[in-house]
Design an enzyme around this catalytic site. Structure first.
Site, PDB file in Angstrom:
ATOM      1  N   CYS A   5      -8.849  -0.925 -10.029  1.00 49.61           N
ATOM      2  CA  CYS A   5     -10.055  -0.933 -10.247  1.00 49.61           C
ATOM      3  C   CYS A   5     -10.730  -0.896 -11.560  1.00 49.61           C
ATOM      4  O   CYS A   5     -11.927  -1.314 -12.213  1.00 49.61           O
ATOM      5  CB  CYS A   5     -10.731   0.309  -9.669  1.00 49.61           C
ATOM      6  SG  CYS A   5     -10.077   1.955 -10.227  1.00 49.61           S
ATOM      7  N   GLU A  32     -14.942  -9.749  -9.479  1.00 51.71           N
ATOM      8  CA  GLU A  32     -13.876  -8.903  -9.565  1.00 51.71           C
ATOM      9  C   GLU A  32     -12.479  -9.826  -9.011  1.00 51.71           C
ATOM     10  O   GLU A  32     -12.672  -9.980  -7.895  1.00 51.71           O
ATOM     11  CB  GLU A  32     -13.725  -7.433  -9.010  1.00 51.71           C
ATOM     12  CG  GLU A  32     -12.846  -6.494  -9.347  1.00 51.71           C
ATOM     13  CD  GLU A  32     -13.057  -5.088  -8.524  1.00 51.71           C
ATOM     14  OE1 GLU A  32     -12.443  -4.161  -9.079  1.00 51.71           O
ATOM     15  OE2 GLU A  32     -13.860  -5.053  -7.569  1.00 51.71           O
ATOM     16  N   GLU A  46     -15.729   5.247  -5.027  1.00 48.91           N
ATOM     17  CA  GLU A  46     -15.349   4.300  -6.439  1.00 48.91           C
ATOM     18  C   GLU A  46     -15.191   3.101  -5.974  1.00 48.91           C
ATOM     19  O   GLU A  46     -14.194   2.823  -5.480  1.00 48.91           O
ATOM     20  CB  GLU A  46     -14.138   5.143  -7.027  1.00 48.91           C
ATOM     21  CG  GLU A  46     -13.778   4.663  -8.475  1.00 48.91           C
ATOM     22  CD  GLU A  46     -12.986   3.394  -8.359  1.00 48.91           C
ATOM     23  OE1 GLU A  46     -13.528   2.519  -8.843  1.00 48.91           O
ATOM     24  OE2 GLU A  46     -11.518   3.823  -8.120  1.00 48.91           O
ATOM     25  N   LYS A  93      -7.548   8.460   6.204  1.00 47.36           N
ATOM     26  CA  LYS A  93      -7.256   6.901   6.468  1.00 47.36           C
ATOM     27  C   LYS A  93      -6.641   6.278   5.400  1.00 47.36           C
ATOM     28  O   LYS A  93      -7.153   5.752   4.502  1.00 47.36           O
ATOM     29  CB  LYS A  93      -8.496   6.236   6.760  1.00 47.36           C
ATOM     30  CG  LYS A  93      -8.090   4.924   7.358  1.00 47.36           C
ATOM     31  CD  LYS A  93      -9.310   3.801   7.387  1.00 47.36           C
ATOM     32  CE  LYS A  93      -8.850   2.548   7.754  1.00 47.36           C
ATOM     33  NZ  LYS A  93      -7.775   1.942   6.767  1.00 47.36           N
TER      34      LYS A  93
END
Length: 477
Positions: free
Chosen positions: A280, A377, A246, A208
């Site tokens: 990330c 974040e 992750e 996806k």
């Protein structure tokens, strides 16, 4: 536009802020996106319900094309085809492992052939500078494929001494259909991080791509058809028995007074601003020892102001737009919270009033651990600089987060580097560098930064089952 710096950072083809050497490749003109359908069983399909969605260029806001939108029925078709391709007795399962490796090498060859086109499409879809797409994303994708192509005929079991007249050995078998959900910040590179080890181990795959950035994944579908491979394309979740995740992080850098100060400034800014901070691994918490703090901040501000902002397809551009309006708004809201909570805005901190979703590279000093910009974040071009007094204090503050993906240590003292690396609660620690990722080295996080590992030999364990076979031998054997 500001002038760009020239210090090398060790990443092939780009300097400390990502600008190109001379001469450098140029993007191609893409007249039409050819592949916009769902790829299942080596064929292109319209969605069962006839739905499509639009994908936009974040630098201009202009629609690139319409893409077929998969629904449950499309996913069911993809999973069914993937199961059939991976069942025992199928051509894929009967294929010898060295041939499997050759097919991965062939796919890498085709990506090499279309490298400039794929880099252009990645830049159009994500807004990242073209030279970053060409030298980092495409280079990493090709190296990942070739690395796992080499592993295809080297995955083997062991024999174990056991009691009495028994023989015991292990073998590695594919787990079956693997589902992979690809993020929008590194669409092609993450595609390869998932697909290469999965296929290397003999699995089949349902992918996806992110709805914001589907174009390079679809083009790879066309290349896979040239290879005759059995990857299956779809665009929704599937039920998985095993999950690797992750999930990002709030990654700390610790800069000691004995470090190479200029190197630390360059590497931490590379960590903070690369890909517009949409990584990330973004270096969003920089802890600096107090005796060098003011000079570190001064140099960081000077460096941030030199970053070239512009059209991502212009090879001179280092800093492009954010991916979409929602992310753009979130970043600006967090920047505003930093101002309100008392952090000192040294530079940036605002949108660039022009077309596209551009935000200035932003540096905050005087950041405290309780502030939102210190805890959440941001996923944007924001560098937060903290002050610390002792090594133990820096380690404790670096670890005081629910995340544990990556960290960096800057020091000229090897004993200190090893000691601090051992104490940091992260899956990766870089010493005197940042974002040094390689296909051969495992990557993944502690705590809420995920489970499992990408890359390296360690990733192979995520895509295979270990079977133990024990045989009773007769006296004559």
């Amino acid at each position: 536009m500001a002038q760009n710096g020239t210090t090398e950072n060790g990443v092939t083809g780009v300097n400390s802020q990502g600008s190109p050497p001379m001469p450098f490749p140029q993007p191609v003109k893409v007249q039409e996106i050819r592949y916009t359908k769902i790829f299942i069983n080596n064929e292109w399909h319209a969605s069962v319900k006839g739905k499509t969605f639009q994908t936009f260029n974040p630098a201009t806001g202009v629609k690139i094309c319409d893409v077929e939108e998969a629904d449950k029925a499309d996913v069911d078709k993809a999973v069914k085809a993937a199961r059939a391709a991976g069942q025992k007795g199928s051509p894929w399962r009967r294929m010898d492992v060295s041939s499997r490796g050759r097919l991965l090498h062939k796919l890498a060859d085709l990506i090499e052939r279309d490298r400039t086109l794929l880099a252009t499409m990645e830049t159009m879809d994500t807004g990242k500078p073209f030279l970053h797409s060409f030298f980092i994303d495409l280079d990493g994708s090709i190296k990942t494929l070739r690395y796992y192509a080499g592993w295809a005929d080297k995955i083997h079991g062991k024999t174990m001494p056991v009691d009495n007249t028994f023989m015991c050995f292990t073998k590695h078998e594919p787990i079956g259909v693997c589902g992979a959900i690809i993020p929008w910040n590194f669409p092609l590179l993450m595609f390869m991080w998932k697909v290469a080890p999965a296929l290397c181990c003999g699995n089949t795959v349902v992918i996806k791509p992110a709805e914001q950035t589907p174009l390079t994944a679809l083009h790879v579908g066309a290349l896979i058809k040239e290879v005759g491979q059995f990857i299956k394309e779809a665009a929704a979740k599937s039920n998985l028995k095993r999950v690797t995740l992750e999930l990002g992080g709030k990654n700390p850098c610790i800069v000691f007074a004995d470090s190479n100060l200029q190197l630390a400034v360059e590497e931490t800014q590379k960590g903070a601003f690369f890909n517009q901070g949409q990584c990330c691994t973004a270096a969003s918490r920089v802890y600096v020892e107090e005796e060098i703090y003011e000079e570190f901040v001064r140099r960081s501000v000077e460096s941030a102001k030199s970053i070239v902002i512009g059209d991502p397809l212009d090879p001179r551009t280092v800093h492009g737009p954010q991916i979409e309006q929602k992310q753009f708004d979130k970043i600006l809201e967090l920047i505003d919270s930093g101002k309100k909570e008392g952090a000192r805005l040294e530079c940036g901190g605002a949108a660039i009033e022009d077309t596209g979703l551009y935000i200035q590279p932003t540096v905050f000093s005087g950041v405290k651990d309780h502030m939102r910009i210190a805890k959440e974040e941001i996923f944007g071009p924001v560098q937060c600089i903290f002050r610390f007094k002792s090594q133990q204090e820096a380690i404790e503050r670096a670890n005081s987060t629910e995340y544990g993906l990556a960290a960096a240590v800057f020091t000229s003292n090897l004993d200190r580097a090893l000691s601090v690396s051992a104490d940091l609660e992260t899956g990766t620690v870089w010493v005197n560098c940042y974002n040094a990722l390689h296909a051969q080295a495992p990557f993944g996080g502690y705590k809420m930064s995920g489970n499992g590992r990408e890359l390296g030999e360690y990733a192979l364990a995520e895509y295979s089952e270990v079977k133990a076979v024990t045989i009773k031998l007769t006296e004559t054997q």
